[in-house]
Motif scaffolding. Sequence first.
Motif, short mmCIF file in Angstrom:
data_model
loop_
_atom_site.label_atom_id
_atom_site.label_comp_id
_atom_site.label_asym_id
_atom_site.label_seq_id
_atom_site.Cartn_x
_atom_site.Cartn_y
_atom_site.Cartn_z
N GLU A 22 58.60 41.05 37.98
CA GLU A 22 60.01 41.14 38.40
C GLU A 22 60.57 39.81 38.90
O GLU A 22 61.74 39.72 39.22
CB GLU A 22 60.14 42.21 39.50
N GLY A 53 50.65 41.67 43.92
CA GLY A 53 49.61 42.21 43.05
C GLY A 53 48.27 42.43 43.72
O GLY A 53 47.23 42.39 43.04
N THR A 105 52.73 36.20 41.87
CA THR A 105 52.53 37.11 40.73
C THR A 105 53.59 38.20 40.76
O THR A 105 53.98 38.66 41.84
CB THR A 105 51.14 37.78 40.77
N GLY A 106 54.03 38.62 39.59
CA GLY A 106 54.98 39.74 39.51
C GLY A 106 55.88 39.63 38.30
O GLY A 106 56.48 38.57 38.06
N ASP A 112 48.35 45.82 39.76
CA ASP A 112 47.85 44.89 40.78
C ASP A 112 46.47 44.38 40.37
O ASP A 112 45.46 45.05 40.58
CB ASP A 112 47.78 45.59 42.16
N ASP A 146 52.48 40.03 35.64
CA ASP A 146 51.43 41.02 35.93
C ASP A 146 50.69 41.37 34.64
O ASP A 146 50.78 42.50 34.13
CB ASP A 146 52.05 42.29 36.53
MG MG Z 1 53.67 43.08 42.19
#
Ligand code: MG
Length: 402
Positions: free
Chosen positions: A183, A248, A180-181, A255, A223
């Motif tokens: 970025e 997260g 997850t993310g 998160d 996210d």
């Molecule tokens: Mg993250």
Amino acid sequence: MISFNEAENILKNEFGKLNLQTEQIDLLNSVNRILAEDIVSDINLPPFNNSAMDGFAIHFNKDVSEWKIIGEIPAGNFNEIIIDDNSAVSIMTGSKLPKDCDTVIPIEDVDVKADKIYLKEGARFAKAINTRKKGEDLLKDKIALQKNTLLKPHHIAVAASCGRSALKVYKRLRIGVLATGNELVDIHETPIDDKIRCSNLYSLITAIRDINMHSVNFGIAKDNKQLIHDRLKWALESDLDILITTGGVSEGKFDYVKEVHEQLGVDIKFWKVKIKPGKPVLFGTYSRNGVTTLVFGLPGNPVSCLINFFLFVQKNIQELLQLNTSHKLLAELEDDLKKEDNKRHFMRGFLIQSKEGKYLVRKVGSQSSGNLAEMGKSNCLIIVEEERMNPRKGETVECMMI
Ligand code: MG
Ligand code: AMP
């Protein structure tokens, strides 16, 4: 926040509830699988008394040192030959011994002249030398390989000798991985601006393959609460034994992993362990149709993520399957280490064995959990227990090989 030992106890208990299934597989596909049955020999190994050398089979008599050659037995072409104390049979390695032969003299220990052999001076001469007795390796109906053996080629050789062309092994655990993310970009891309490559999917999937388990890739989720919800629901309904997410799982504004797990009915057993790196690690269980999935939320930090996998997932799988494969060694520190809190630390180190056989370990780099490339230079984790502060050069530390 719980201690490392408390987390270990919870995990041990929950891993113990996993439903280990078995399957029959072809012997040739069984390398690195784990045996789920004892293998019993259907024959004596070796099946008959035989010669361990190329040479001459005789009936031992300490007063006799020359013999007449009265026959020959190549391996696989046995014929019974009756001998007396003064006769010998030319024999090859692995050939079955005639019933009155109890000793073999190697070819290099005799002089052969016409149809006679003469024991050379100084040659070793004693009853039963250079013979292998029927069943001396393994008796019929005895256990040749124990259940829970991690099968390597030398075990497969044993199973093959016992006539086993198929083996019962444990099914590979199905382990799902989700990153997850916002970025994250896949590794084929060159990250621009504030993006980074998603290395965790690759480290986790290969760590799962390294212990020969089955990985299921659920990709990368942004996210976004709804997206994470949908992806986690899909993963939780995929009959996994274990689901691992990365990222997260701390207390940042974006998160969502813990909250969404709770919404989906995951029973959170712990969140945050007193360790470094990897404090925010989450663990819970999810049950559906009588099947339980163990759920891990590992931190996104690539160093923490992989170390937490080793400590919590890999170790417990190995223990569950009774594999004696975790390599811990005591080593002498070659550097001072900085450790000023009461967490358990797992520092990156490089361990070598000195000429005198002593294990020596030095730290690798700065120990910042942000430094992934530094971890790539390590071959072990140096374990520094909760109450131990600032271990000094020359002190002994426990190291876990990775
Ligand atoms: Mg993250
Ligand atoms: P998080 O746990 O989501 O707060 O992420 C902690 C750090 O790990 C951040 O610097 C992230 O950019 C990085 N990170 C998160 N997920 C991954 C991933 N899949 N691969 C590499 N780095 C990651």
